[in-house]
Design a protein around this motif. Structure first.
Motif, short mmCIF file in Angstrom:
data_model
loop_
_atom_site.label_atom_id
_atom_site.label_comp_id
_atom_site.label_asym_id
_atom_site.label_seq_id
_atom_site.Cartn_x
_atom_site.Cartn_y
_atom_site.Cartn_z
N PRO A 8 4.15 7.15 30.65
CA PRO A 8 5.58 7.47 30.60
C PRO A 8 6.25 7.23 31.95
CG PRO A 8 4.23 9.39 30.03
CD PRO A 8 3.29 8.29 30.44
N ARG A 10 10.09 7.30 32.16
CA ARG A 10 11.54 7.37 31.95
C ARG A 10 12.26 7.61 33.27
NH1 ARG A 10 11.52 12.24 27.98
NH2 ARG A 10 10.14 12.84 29.71
N ASN A 247 15.54 11.11 31.95
CA ASN A 247 14.62 11.44 30.85
C ASN A 247 15.36 11.41 29.52
OD1 ASN A 247 12.54 11.78 32.64
ND2 ASN A 247 12.61 14.01 32.65
N GLU A 248 16.59 11.93 29.54
CA GLU A 248 17.36 11.97 28.29
C GLU A 248 17.77 10.56 27.85
OE1 GLU A 248 20.90 14.48 28.65
OE2 GLU A 248 21.84 13.08 27.24
N SER A 251 14.99 8.48 26.38
CA SER A 251 14.37 9.00 25.15
C SER A 251 15.37 8.74 24.03
CB SER A 251 14.15 10.51 25.22
OG SER A 251 13.39 10.84 26.33
N TYR A 257 15.66 9.49 16.42
CA TYR A 257 14.22 9.72 16.21
C TYR A 257 13.95 10.12 14.76
CZ TYR A 257 9.71 11.96 16.15
OH TYR A 257 8.44 12.32 15.80
N LYS A 302 8.67 6.31 21.20
CA LYS A 302 9.30 6.93 22.38
C LYS A 302 9.63 8.40 22.10
CE LYS A 302 10.99 2.87 24.67
NZ LYS A 302 11.81 2.34 25.68
N GLY A 303 10.08 8.67 20.88
CA GLY A 303 10.41 10.05 20.52
C GLY A 303 9.18 10.94 20.50
N ALA A 306 8.18 11.72 23.92
CA ALA A 306 9.11 12.67 24.56
C ALA A 306 9.01 14.05 23.93
CB ALA A 306 10.53 12.16 24.48
#
Ligand code: GLV
Ligand code: MG
Length: 308
Positions: A8, A10, A247-248, A251, A257, A302-303, A306
């Motif tokens: 990860p 992000r 990060n947001e 994601s 998602y 990705k979801g 996260a």
């Protein structure tokens, strides 16, 4: 053991290696990756000491849940080999990757790969265990980005370095990450796409570089959204205020998602025996097929990573 090269990323937090307070503070921030910097965030006279501070921070700090990276100096300086030897001999077991800045061609990546192999053998680390992140920061690097992306199995990401890049091509702006005044379109589009294509062609991640207006959080969000929309995996962050936003942005939203998981379920059902082994299906008003499954898998992957 095979190394997971898809970590990860992000948010990739820049931490000056010469500053013990920042090395301490970074451990408590929710960044996916930290990179402890021996290059441009470290004054020339502070580099020697910073190598040792970084070794100590990697060995004795708590970096749980973070990808641990050190940025060494580029091969045109005289610092690179000592950066690598000191950091990897001293803390190789607590290090995931080295970042190599201002990469201009494949030989520069191979040189780092060979040096790493010798050190890993000497100190008894798994050979190939330490990954490489290659920064593209000038015209020559961009022109050679395909051969750079193919240069070593250690490569994990191609990273855009906008500040050095803008300087190297004489772009007329002093605000790193912002559009140069006078140009009516996105001046970064070609560069970002070029990097993304090279990265994806070799199964690497693509990371966008810094946005220096650290108090302008909405400006950061906008620039980050542009890279995320193209398909980039993450972005550098220079300040605690940028970490959560990155990060947001990198994601998927909860809504996207959930929709992706619905597509996967509906398509799995349609192609099953009970579903009639169909090649396409309807999900509400939307037709879905194998290509939709692949697109949904990207968002769902990705979801899930996260924790959505
Ligand atoms: C990062 O290294 C940059 O030059 O933008
Ligand atoms: Mg740079």
């Amino acid at each position: 053991m095979t190394v997971n090269r898809q970590r990860p990323r992000r948010s990739c937090l820049a931490v000056p290696g010469s500053n013990p307070r920042f090395l301490e503070k970074a451990q408590g921030l929710p960044a996916d990756q930290v990179f402890l910097d021996l290059e441009d965030a470290c004054a020339p006279l502070a580099k020697e000491k910073a190598r040792h501070l970084i070794v100590d921070a990697l060995n004795n700090g708590d970096w749980t849940g973070k990808t641990r990276v050190v940025r060494v100096n580029d091969w045109t300086t005289h610092w690179t080999y000592r950066d690598v030897v000191t950091v990897v001999e001293g803390a190789g077991a607590n290090l995931d990757c080295l970042m190599l800045p201002k990469v201009q061609d494949a030989t520069q990546v191979r040189a780092l790969d060979m040096l790493l192999t010798q050190i890993e053998k000497t100190v008894g680390l798994e050979v190939g265990g330490i990954g490489i992140e290659a920064q593209i920061e000038n015209a020559r690097g961009l022109v050679n980005v395909d051969e750079i992306a193919a240069a070593s199995p250690r490569l994990e990401t191609i990273v855009f370095g906008p500040a050095d890049f803008m300087a190297s091509i004489n772009m007329k702006s002093l605000v790193v990450g912002e559009q140069p005044p006078g140009y009516p379109a996105d001046a970064y589009h070609y560069i970002l796409m070029r990097i993304l294509m090279a990265a994806r062609a070799h199964d690497l991640q693509a990371i966008d570089g810094p946005y220096l207006q650290i108090r302008h959080v909405e400006g950061f969000r906008e620039v980050a959204r542009r890279a995320a929309a193209l398909g980039f995996d993450g972005k550098w962050v220079l300040h605690p205020g940028q970490v959560e936003v990155s990060n947001e942005v990198f994601s998927p939203s909860q809504e996207d998602y959930d929709h992706a998981e619905l597509i996967l379920d509906a398509y799995a059902h349609a192609t099953s025996e009970q579903g009639g082994m169909k090649g396409s299906a309807m999900l509400g008003d939307e037709m879905i097929d194998e290509a939709s499954r692949k697109m949904a898998l990207v968002v769902a992957g990705k979801g899930r990573a996260a924790g959505l």
